[in-house]
Design an enzyme around this catalytic site. Structure first.
Site, short mmCIF file in Angstrom:
data_model
loop_
_atom_site.label_atom_id
_atom_site.label_comp_id
_atom_site.label_asym_id
_atom_site.label_seq_id
_atom_site.Cartn_x
_atom_site.Cartn_y
_atom_site.Cartn_z
N TYR A 56 0.83 -1.22 0.00
CA TYR A 56 0.00 0.00 0.00
C TYR A 56 0.86 1.26 0.00
O TYR A 56 0.42 2.29 -0.54
CB TYR A 56 -1.02 -0.03 1.15
CG TYR A 56 -2.06 -1.11 0.92
CD1 TYR A 56 -3.08 -0.93 -0.01
CD2 TYR A 56 -1.98 -2.34 1.57
CE1 TYR A 56 -4.00 -1.94 -0.27
CE2 TYR A 56 -2.90 -3.35 1.32
CZ TYR A 56 -3.91 -3.15 0.40
OH TYR A 56 -4.81 -4.15 0.12
N ARG A 59 1.38 1.80 -3.59
CA ARG A 59 0.13 2.29 -4.22
C ARG A 59 -0.06 3.78 -3.90
O ARG A 59 -0.44 4.57 -4.73
CB ARG A 59 -1.10 1.54 -3.70
CG ARG A 59 -1.09 0.03 -3.79
CD ARG A 59 -1.60 -0.44 -5.14
NE ARG A 59 -0.60 -0.36 -6.15
CZ ARG A 59 0.49 -1.16 -6.25
NH1 ARG A 59 0.70 -2.11 -5.38
NH2 ARG A 59 1.36 -1.00 -7.22
N GLN A 89 -15.67 2.66 -5.46
CA GLN A 89 -14.94 1.52 -4.88
C GLN A 89 -13.46 1.85 -4.82
O GLN A 89 -12.68 1.09 -4.26
CB GLN A 89 -15.13 0.27 -5.74
CG GLN A 89 -16.56 -0.21 -5.81
CD GLN A 89 -16.70 -1.36 -6.80
OE1 GLN A 89 -16.16 -2.44 -6.60
NE2 GLN A 89 -17.42 -1.13 -7.87
N VAL A 91 -9.89 3.59 -3.92
CA VAL A 91 -9.28 4.10 -2.70
C VAL A 91 -8.41 5.32 -3.01
O VAL A 91 -7.86 5.94 -2.11
CB VAL A 91 -8.48 2.98 -1.99
CG1 VAL A 91 -9.40 1.83 -1.62
CG2 VAL A 91 -7.31 2.48 -2.84
N HIS A 107 -14.79 1.36 -0.09
CA HIS A 107 -13.70 0.43 0.19
C HIS A 107 -12.51 1.10 0.87
O HIS A 107 -11.40 0.58 0.84
CB HIS A 107 -13.24 -0.25 -1.12
CG HIS A 107 -14.22 -1.27 -1.64
ND1 HIS A 107 -14.17 -1.78 -2.91
CD2 HIS A 107 -15.29 -1.86 -1.05
CE1 HIS A 107 -15.17 -2.65 -3.09
NE2 HIS A 107 -15.86 -2.71 -1.98
N GLY A 173 -16.35 2.03 -15.09
CA GLY A 173 -15.08 1.37 -14.80
C GLY A 173 -15.12 0.39 -13.65
O GLY A 173 -14.15 0.29 -12.89
N THR A 174 -16.23 -0.32 -13.52
CA THR A 174 -16.25 -1.40 -12.54
C THR A 174 -16.74 -2.66 -13.22
O THR A 174 -17.66 -2.61 -14.03
CB THR A 174 -17.10 -1.07 -11.29
OG1 THR A 174 -17.27 -2.28 -10.53
CG2 THR A 174 -18.46 -0.50 -11.63
P1 NAD Z 1 -11.87 -4.32 -11.47
O1 NAD Z 1 -10.39 -4.30 -11.55
O2 NAD Z 1 -12.57 -5.54 -11.04
O3 NAD Z 1 -12.52 -3.95 -12.88
C1 NAD Z 1 -12.11 -2.87 -13.63
C2 NAD Z 1 -13.22 -2.50 -14.62
O4 NAD Z 1 -12.84 -1.32 -15.30
C3 NAD Z 1 -13.51 -3.55 -15.71
O5 NAD Z 1 -14.89 -3.61 -15.95
C4 NAD Z 1 -12.80 -2.98 -16.94
O6 NAD Z 1 -13.42 -3.36 -18.16
C5 NAD Z 1 -12.96 -1.50 -16.70
N1 NAD Z 1 -11.95 -0.66 -17.32
C6 NAD Z 1 -10.61 -0.83 -17.39
N2 NAD Z 1 -10.02 0.20 -18.00
C7 NAD Z 1 -11.01 1.07 -18.34
C8 NAD Z 1 -11.06 2.33 -18.99
N3 NAD Z 1 -9.94 2.93 -19.44
N4 NAD Z 1 -12.26 2.92 -19.17
C9 NAD Z 1 -13.41 2.33 -18.72
N5 NAD Z 1 -13.43 1.14 -18.10
C10 NAD Z 1 -12.25 0.52 -17.90
O7 NAD Z 1 -12.23 -3.09 -10.55
P2 NAD Z 1 -13.44 -2.83 -9.58
O8 NAD Z 1 -14.70 -3.41 -10.16
O9 NAD Z 1 -13.36 -1.42 -9.21
O10 NAD Z 1 -13.16 -3.68 -8.26
C11 NAD Z 1 -11.93 -4.01 -7.77
C12 NAD Z 1 -11.58 -3.52 -6.39
O11 NAD Z 1 -10.26 -3.06 -6.50
C13 NAD Z 1 -12.34 -2.38 -5.84
O12 NAD Z 1 -12.61 -2.71 -4.55
C14 NAD Z 1 -11.38 -1.19 -5.80
O13 NAD Z 1 -11.41 -0.60 -4.55
C15 NAD Z 1 -10.03 -1.81 -5.88
N6 NAD Z 1 -9.05 -1.02 -6.69
C16 NAD Z 1 -8.97 0.34 -6.56
C17 NAD Z 1 -8.07 1.06 -7.35
C18 NAD Z 1 -8.03 2.56 -7.21
O14 NAD Z 1 -8.37 3.07 -6.16
N7 NAD Z 1 -7.64 3.29 -8.25
C19 NAD Z 1 -7.23 0.40 -8.25
C20 NAD Z 1 -7.32 -1.00 -8.33
C21 NAD Z 1 -8.25 -1.69 -7.55
#
Ligand code: NAD
Length: 228
Positions: A56, A59, A89, A91, A107, A173-174
């Site tokens: 972390y 990150r 979701q 962070v 989250h 983006g989820t």
């Molecule tokens: P995930 O990794 O499961 O899914 C990512 C989604 O984003 C997919 O549907 C993918 O098709 C889509 N995607 C990827 N690139 C994209 C783009 N350029 N434009 C539009 N869509 C795009 O992520 P999730 O569903 O958010 O769940 C994973 C968990 O991981 C969550 O709990 C989250 O907190 C955590 N997480 C957070 C971060 C962050 O804070 N930036 C980064 C990684 C994971």
């Protein structure tokens, strides 16, 4: 004077991907290099807190290096015209840095630390590392303020109420694969206008118009259309 319409935006890792923060599940995502069990469960923390803190810390340093992208910035502009709630979701703090003022993190937040003895003791730390020996006011080791698998997701009831009251809902983006956060789409009113932007999804919620592609391409377009 007409009351402003309510908009809820549900965001996941994909909205921050084009800022340079990896998603977890896409190819090249973080889970290819780390085991979920080791870095995102209470058991992993107990087994190897040094590794978890380092994961972390990396990150958090990365979040400090990147900037909000066109999708985050477009969502912030919605506030000039609508009552907007962003339920994320993520962070990272890119929504706040783009100018959004009502952001609910279900989250947790990477820029905060919390006590490993009392989850309510939360301290902002910005981009600073957390190290072994850093303690809360009770003398317990600090941990990242991140909801790990097996831990309670935060603000869910409040988030469900906002989704129920929304006239428009945008999901960005989820993969809609992490529950209970993914279940928030079930609270949408049938009559609400609903749009979903992602490269791919694991479940396709009913009533949503699917924009398959990049957040920076489709989110500004949808925002513009809603403002007009
Ligand atoms: P995930 O990794 O499961 O899914 C990512 C989604 O984003 C997919 O549907 C993918 O098709 C889509 N995607 C990827 N690139 C994209 C783009 N350029 N434009 C539009 N869509 C795009 O992520 P999730 O569903 O958010 O769940 C994973 C968990 O991981 C969550 O709990 C989250 O907190 C955590 N997480 C957070 C971060 C962050 O804070 N930036 C980064 C990684 C994971």
């Amino acid at each position: 004077m007409n009351q402003k319409e309510n908009i809820v935006v549900l965001t996941g890792a994909g909205i921050s991907a084009e800022s340079g923060l990896s998603t977890f599940r896409d190819s090249g995502g973080l889970w290819e290099n780390y085991s979920v069990y080791e870095v995102a469960t209470p058991e992993g923390w107990e087994a190897n807190p040094e590794l978890v803190l380092e994961f972390y810390n990396q990150r958090r340093r990365k979040v400090a290096e990147v900037e909000p992208n066109a999708a985050h910035l477009a969502l912030a502009k919605l506030e000039d015209h609508f009552d907007v709630t962003i339920i994320t979701q993520n962070v990272d703090n890119l929504h706040e840095r783009a100018g959004s003022t009502h952001v609910i993190h279900v989250h947790g937040e990477i820029t905060k630390a919390r006590s490993s003895a009392d989850p309510a003791l939360i301290t902002p730390i910005g981009s600073a590392d957390i190290n072994i020996g850093d303690t809360c006011e009770l003398g317990s080791q600090l941990r990242p303020h991140i909801v790990w698998f097996g831990e309670a997701v935060q603000h869910m009831e409040e988030s469900a109420r906002f989704v129920e009251q929304a006239d428009k809902v945008l999901v960005v983006g989820t993969s809609l694969s992490v529950y209970p956060a993914a279940g928030l789409v079930d609270y949408c009113q049938a009559a609400a206008e609903k749009a979903l932007v992602a490269l791919e999804v694991e479940q396709f919620p009913s009533g949503f118009e699917f924009y398959q592609g990049k957040a920076t391409e489709f989110v500004p377009q949808i925002v513009q259309a809603w403002i007009e």
